[in-house]
Motif scaffolding. Structure first.
Motif, PDB file in Angstrom:
ATOM      1  N   THR A  84      24.904  43.492  39.313  1.00 42.81           N
ATOM      2  CA  THR A  84      26.171  42.801  39.529  1.00 42.81           C
ATOM      3  C   THR A  84      27.064  43.641  40.440  1.00 42.81           C
ATOM      4  N   PRO A  85      27.986  42.993  41.125  1.00 42.60           N
ATOM      5  CA  PRO A  85      28.977  43.780  41.859  1.00 42.60           C
ATOM      6  C   PRO A  85      29.917  44.457  40.862  1.00 42.60           C
ATOM      7  N   GLU A  86      30.592  45.509  41.305  1.00 49.60           N
ATOM      8  CA  GLU A  86      31.574  46.142  40.421  1.00 49.60           C
ATOM      9  C   GLU A  86      32.720  45.179  40.185  1.00 49.60           C
ATOM     10  N   ILE A  87      33.118  45.097  38.933  1.00 47.14           N
ATOM     11  CA  ILE A  87      34.220  44.212  38.562  1.00 47.14           C
ATOM     12  C   ILE A  87      35.340  45.079  38.008  1.00 47.14           C
ATOM     13  N   THR A  88      36.539  44.883  38.528  1.00 49.80           N
ATOM     14  CA  THR A  88      37.714  45.582  38.025  1.00 49.80           C
ATOM     15  C   THR A  88      38.625  44.543  37.390  1.00 49.80           C
ATOM     16  N   THR A  89      38.990  44.778  36.136  1.00 49.45           N
ATOM     17  CA  THR A  89      39.859  43.836  35.437  1.00 49.45           C
ATOM     18  C   THR A  89      40.679  44.579  34.389  1.00 49.45           C
ATOM     19  N   ASP A  90      41.727  43.904  33.941  1.00 48.21           N
ATOM     20  CA  ASP A  90      42.575  44.508  32.914  1.00 48.21           C
ATOM     21  C   ASP A  90      42.009  44.202  31.530  1.00 48.21           C
ATOM     22  N   LEU A  91      42.362  45.064  30.593  1.00 49.65           N
ATOM     23  CA  LEU A  91      41.927  44.910  29.210  1.00 49.65           C
ATOM     24  C   LEU A  91      43.085  44.415  28.359  1.00 49.65           C
ATOM     25  N   LYS A  92      42.803  44.121  27.127  1.00 50.95           N
ATOM     26  CA  LYS A  92      43.796  43.593  26.193  1.00 50.95           C
ATOM     27  C   LYS A  92      44.970  44.552  25.995  1.00 50.95           C
ATOM     28  N   ASP A  93      44.692  45.856  26.007  1.00 48.69           N
ATOM     29  CA  ASP A  93      45.745  46.840  25.776  1.00 48.69           C
ATOM     30  C   ASP A  93      46.473  47.270  27.054  1.00 48.69           C
ATOM     31  N   GLY A  94      46.200  46.624  28.178  1.00 49.71           N
ATOM     32  CA  GLY A  94      46.908  46.922  29.422  1.00 49.71           C
ATOM     33  C   GLY A  94      46.208  47.924  30.315  1.00 49.71           C
ATOM     34  N   SER A  95      45.166  48.575  29.841  1.00 48.68           N
ATOM     35  CA  SER A  95      44.428  49.501  30.697  1.00 48.68           C
ATOM     36  C   SER A  95      43.458  48.703  31.571  1.00 48.68           C
ATOM     37  N   PHE A  96      42.825  49.391  32.510  1.00 51.96           N
ATOM     38  CA  PHE A  96      41.903  48.742  33.433  1.00 51.96           C
ATOM     39  C   PHE A  96      40.510  49.325  33.284  1.00 51.96           C
ATOM     40  N   VAL A  97      39.511  48.513  33.616  1.00 56.17           N
ATOM     41  CA  VAL A  97      38.129  48.981  33.609  1.00 56.17           C
ATOM     42  C   VAL A  97      37.456  48.507  34.894  1.00 56.17           C
ATOM     43  N   ARG A  98      36.645  49.389  35.447  1.00 56.66           N
ATOM     44  CA  ARG A  98      35.756  49.032  36.554  1.00 56.66           C
ATOM     45  C   ARG A  98      34.351  49.197  35.991  1.00 56.66           C
ATOM     46  N   ILE A  99      33.577  48.119  36.008  1.00 63.48           N
ATOM     47  CA  ILE A  99      32.290  48.124  35.321  1.00 63.48           C
ATOM     48  C   ILE A  99      31.247  47.386  36.150  1.00 63.48           C
ATOM     49  N   GLN A 100      30.001  47.796  35.978  1.00 58.59           N
ATOM     50  CA  GLN A 100      28.893  47.179  36.696  1.00 58.59           C
ATOM     51  C   GLN A 100      27.686  47.108  35.764  1.00 58.59           C
ATOM     52  N   PHE A 101      26.924  46.019  35.875  1.00 56.61           N
ATOM     53  CA  PHE A 101      25.780  45.793  34.998  1.00 56.61           C
ATOM     54  C   PHE A 101      24.500  45.589  35.798  1.00 56.61           C
ATOM     55  N   GLN A 102      23.385  45.905  35.175  1.00 55.84           N
ATOM     56  CA  GLN A 102      22.052  45.576  35.682  1.00 55.84           C
ATOM     57  C   GLN A 102      21.504  44.523  34.731  1.00 55.84           C
ATOM     58  N   ILE A 103      21.186  43.348  35.266  1.00 51.74           N
ATOM     59  CA  ILE A 103      20.724  42.231  34.440  1.00 51.74           C
ATOM     60  C   ILE A 103      19.238  42.033  34.694  1.00 51.74           C
ATOM     61  N   ILE A 104      18.449  42.077  33.625  1.00 52.24           N
ATOM     62  CA  ILE A 104      17.004  41.921  33.721  1.00 52.24           C
ATOM     63  C   ILE A 104      16.642  40.494  33.316  1.00 52.24           C
ATOM     64  N   THR A 105      15.902  39.810  34.185  1.00 51.25           N
ATOM     65  CA  THR A 105      15.469  38.437  33.914  1.00 51.25           C
ATOM     66  C   THR A 105      13.976  38.430  33.611  1.00 51.25           C
ATOM     67  N   ASP A 106      13.463  37.262  33.232  1.00 51.67           N
ATOM     68  CA  ASP A 106      12.047  37.171  32.879  1.00 51.67           C
ATOM     69  C   ASP A 106      11.153  36.693  34.024  1.00 51.67           C
ATOM     70  N   GLY A 107      11.716  36.533  35.220  1.00 52.76           N
ATOM     71  CA  GLY A 107      10.884  36.107  36.347  1.00 52.76           C
ATOM     72  C   GLY A 107      11.677  35.944  37.626  1.00 52.76           C
ATOM     73  N   LYS A 108      10.957  35.636  38.689  1.00 56.81           N
ATOM     74  CA  LYS A 108      11.581  35.486  40.010  1.00 56.81           C
ATOM     75  C   LYS A 108      12.567  34.322  40.037  1.00 56.81           C
ATOM     76  N   ASP A 109      12.175  33.218  39.405  1.00 58.39           N
ATOM     77  CA  ASP A 109      13.049  32.035  39.409  1.00 58.39           C
ATOM     78  C   ASP A 109      14.356  32.322  38.671  1.00 58.39           C
ATOM     79  N   ALA A 110      14.269  33.034  37.570  1.00 60.48           N
ATOM     80  CA  ALA A 110      15.476  33.372  36.814  1.00 60.48           C
ATOM     81  C   ALA A 110      16.362  34.324  37.615  1.00 60.48           C
ATOM     82  N   LYS A 111      15.756  35.238  38.349  1.00 60.44           N
ATOM     83  CA  LYS A 111      16.544  36.162  39.192  1.00 60.44           C
ATOM     84  C   LYS A 111      17.284  35.387  40.272  1.00 60.44           C
TER      85      LYS A 111
END
Length: 139
Positions: A51-78
């Motif tokens: 995923t691209p890096e996502i920057t967003t605010d949290l419930k308590d007013g702080s911010f997070v920049r986060i990125q994920f790697q998502i594993i799928t079960d095949g080419k079509d799902a990717k």
């Protein structure tokens, strides 16, 4: 006596051939299982989406920049998850908005499981098998 010796030699030869064949089969099966572990990480890499890096605010007013790697079960799902990038971002923003800074210390596994569940709800081709956090910065 000669007939008895011939029978014993024939029996020993047959038993020896069966034993060698069984040994070869067992060794072949074990080598396939070990090479399967190597190819499974290759398949994970092939079917993963970063995923691209996502920057967003949290419930308590702080911010997070986060990125994920998502594993799928095949080419079509990717391919599908790449097309659903906007839905992925929407899910992540909504989920992150409910968390506080302290949640990232103890509940990161729960976030990954929840994102996986939400993504599988919108997937039509294939499914998401794993979600990994690969980058996280709290501010």
């Amino acid at each position: 006596m000669n007939k008895l010796v011939k029978t014993m030699l024939t029996s020993l030869t047959v038993i020896l051939i069966i034993g060698i064949s069984a040994f070869v089969v067992v060794q072949y099966v074990n080598s396939d299982e070990q090479s399967g572990k190597t190819s499974s990480i290759d398949k994970m890499e092939e079917y993963s989406y970063e995923t691209p890096e996502i920057t967003t605010d949290l419930k308590d007013g702080s911010f997070v920049r986060i990125q994920f790697q998502i594993i799928t079960d095949g080419k079509d799902a990717k391919k599908e998850i790449e097309k659903r990038d906007f839905q992925l971002k929407n899910i992540l923003i909504k989920e992150l908005a409910t968390l506080e800074e302290k949640d990232f210390q103890s509940e990161l596994d729960d976030l990954e499981k929840h994102v996986k569940t939400k993504l599988n709800e919108v997937m039509t081709t294939g499914k998401i098998t794993d979600v990994y956090t690969i980058s996280k910065i709290l501010q």
